[in-house]
Design a protein around this motif. Sequence first.
Motif, PDB file in Angstrom:
ATOM      1  N   UNK A 168       0.844  -1.193   0.000  1.00 33.03           N
ATOM      2  CA  UNK A 168       0.000   0.000   0.000  1.00 33.03           C
ATOM      3  C   UNK A 168       0.880   1.243   0.000  1.00 33.03           C
ATOM      4  N   UNK A 169       0.485   2.229  -0.822  1.00 33.17           N
ATOM      5  CA  UNK A 169       1.273   3.448  -0.932  1.00 33.17           C
ATOM      6  C   UNK A 169       0.609   4.592  -0.185  1.00 33.17           C
ATOM      7  N   UNK A 170       1.430   5.343   0.544  1.00 30.80           N
ATOM      8  CA  UNK A 170       0.947   6.499   1.297  1.00 30.80           C
ATOM      9  C   UNK A 170       1.742   7.710   0.836  1.00 30.80           C
ATOM     10  N   UNK A 171       1.049   8.666   0.225  1.00 33.87           N
ATOM     11  CA  UNK A 171       1.731   9.840  -0.335  1.00 33.87           C
ATOM     12  C   UNK A 171       1.810  10.960   0.706  1.00 33.87           C
ATOM     13  N   UNK A 172       3.038  11.418   0.937  1.00 31.75           N
ATOM     14  CA  UNK A 172       3.278  12.535   1.847  1.00 31.75           C
ATOM     15  C   UNK A 172       3.678  13.720   0.979  1.00 31.75           C
ATOM     16  N   UNK A 173       3.001  14.862   1.145  1.00 34.44           N
ATOM     17  CA  UNK A 173       3.412  16.052   0.402  1.00 34.44           C
ATOM     18  C   UNK A 173       4.054  17.036   1.370  1.00 34.44           C
ATOM     19  N   UNK A 188      -2.248   6.473   7.316  1.00 39.31           N
ATOM     20  CA  UNK A 188      -0.887   6.089   7.684  1.00 39.31           C
ATOM     21  C   UNK A 188      -0.568   6.471   9.127  1.00 39.31           C
ATOM     22  N   UNK A 189      -0.901   7.733   9.483  1.00 37.16           N
ATOM     23  CA  UNK A 189      -0.603   8.218  10.831  1.00 37.16           C
ATOM     24  C   UNK A 189      -1.688   9.198  11.251  1.00 37.16           C
ATOM     25  N   UNK A 190      -2.074   9.129  12.510  1.00 37.76           N
ATOM     26  CA  UNK A 190      -3.103  10.053  12.990  1.00 37.76           C
ATOM     27  C   UNK A 190      -2.987  10.225  14.488  1.00 37.76           C
ATOM     28  N   UNK A 191      -3.807  11.097  15.026  1.00 41.58           N
ATOM     29  CA  UNK A 191      -3.818  11.332  16.465  1.00 41.58           C
ATOM     30  C   UNK A 191      -2.808  12.389  16.850  1.00 41.58           C
ATOM     31  N   UNK A 192      -2.284  12.251  18.034  1.00 34.83           N
ATOM     32  CA  UNK A 192      -1.348  13.225  18.585  1.00 34.83           C
ATOM     33  C   UNK A 192       0.032  13.020  17.950  1.00 34.83           C
ATOM     34  N   UNK A 193       0.427  13.944  17.090  1.00 36.70           N
ATOM     35  CA  UNK A 193       1.660  13.758  16.335  1.00 36.70           C
ATOM     36  C   UNK A 193       2.834  14.498  16.975  1.00 36.70           C
ATOM     37  N   UNK A 220       1.752  -3.343  10.628  1.00 34.55           N
ATOM     38  CA  UNK A 220       2.075  -4.215   9.504  1.00 34.55           C
ATOM     39  C   UNK A 220       0.892  -5.141   9.265  1.00 34.55           C
ATOM     40  N   UNK A 221       0.291  -5.036   8.109  1.00 32.04           N
ATOM     41  CA  UNK A 221      -0.977  -5.708   7.825  1.00 32.04           C
ATOM     42  C   UNK A 221      -0.909  -7.232   7.800  1.00 32.04           C
ATOM     43  N   UNK A 222       0.038  -7.845   7.061  1.00 33.12           N
ATOM     44  CA  UNK A 222       0.031  -9.312   6.910  1.00 33.12           C
ATOM     45  C   UNK A 222       0.073 -10.073   8.232  1.00 33.12           C
ATOM     46  N   UNK A 223       0.730  -9.541   9.229  1.00 30.02           N
ATOM     47  CA  UNK A 223       0.806 -10.246  10.510  1.00 30.02           C
ATOM     48  C   UNK A 223      -0.603 -10.440  11.061  1.00 30.02           C
ATOM     49  N   UNK A 224      -1.352  -9.357  11.045  1.00 29.03           N
ATOM     50  CA  UNK A 224      -2.711  -9.389  11.561  1.00 29.03           C
ATOM     51  C   UNK A 224      -3.574 -10.333  10.712  1.00 29.03           C
ATOM     52  N   UNK A 225      -3.457 -10.130   9.374  1.00 28.42           N
ATOM     53  CA  UNK A 225      -4.245 -10.956   8.448  1.00 28.42           C
ATOM     54  C   UNK A 225      -3.893 -12.425   8.622  1.00 28.42           C
ATOM     55  N   UNK A 226      -2.578 -12.688   8.693  1.00 28.16           N
ATOM     56  CA  UNK A 226      -2.124 -14.077   8.820  1.00 28.16           C
ATOM     57  C   UNK A 226      -2.667 -14.700  10.097  1.00 28.16           C
ATOM     58  N   UNK A 227      -2.637 -13.921  11.185  1.00 27.38           N
ATOM     59  CA  UNK A 227      -3.151 -14.431  12.459  1.00 27.38           C
ATOM     60  C   UNK A 227      -4.640 -14.727  12.365  1.00 27.38           C
ATOM     61  N   UNK A 228      -5.385 -13.786  11.785  1.00 29.10           N
ATOM     62  CA  UNK A 228      -6.835 -13.970  11.679  1.00 29.10           C
ATOM     63  C   UNK A 228      -7.149 -15.157  10.764  1.00 29.10           C
TER      64      UNK A 228
END
Length: 275
Positions: free
Chosen positions: A150-155, A192-197, A241-249
């Motif tokens: 997955x791509x996350x664009x930062x400007x 990608x990132x949120x909350x208190x930065x 990291x997505x696959x770890x979660x997916x793999x576990x589920x």
Amino acid sequence: MNTKIAVAVGMAAIFAAMLIPISTPAPAYAADVNVEMAPGASTKTTDAYSPNPVNVNVGDTVIWTNNDSPNTHTATSGTPSAGPDGKFGGTAEAPFSVTIAPRATFSYTFTEAGEFPYYCTLHPAMVGTVMVAGSTGPTEFSTTATLDGNEYVITGKSETVQSATAEIDASEAVVVTFDTDGEVELTLPKTMISGNITVQAGDETVVPEVLSENATSTTIKFTVPAGETEVDIKGTMVIPEFPVVVALILGASIAAIIGYTRFAKGSTTGFFGRV
Ligand SMILES: [Cu+2]
């Protein structure tokens, strides 16, 4: 305290506050640039003003200081042959109206780009030029951080930084590496990132200014400290990291289905219906 004294002190404070001049904010990154009328300037020509030419940017203020005691000079825009052009330091009608006494200064803020010749109307052999470079404005750049395909664009936007690279330290931080230090604005996707930065640069934690925030992104502004180029941007949420979660589920689900199916075989009804 005596009431009359209290009132007098209060009034004095109000008058004092009124005397403080209201200053207009200077344009961002504007600088003061010094030019000296060197000792012996009255007998000099292109070296009477130092440095000459003087290179400045739009918004900068040139401050001329007369260090040629006991002579008075001017810094008048125009040329000895054509006379004052009226931009600064006097006019054609009044070429000696803005004089600079020994040890005194004269300043002028340049608001447009160009080449500005000037001279001393009292000693027309003294000539100089102010070279004003146009403001290029902040540079905009973008970079893409990738995690699990997955791509996350930062400007970004900055006066000093031209480019950046970014990577995601899953669940920990977004690591951005700039080509140089300085003040920078970044827009980060909330997926990608949120909350208190917060921003970690070397040993230093920089609290960024949140310029704007909407449903999809956060725009922050901070200064990359001198000598640093890499920052760790941390948030309440940083994409895991997505696959770890997916793999576990997936793993748990498959195991449960297999287990249930095997268990169900003992009875008349299986997980997928009658077996
Ligand atoms: Cu002069």
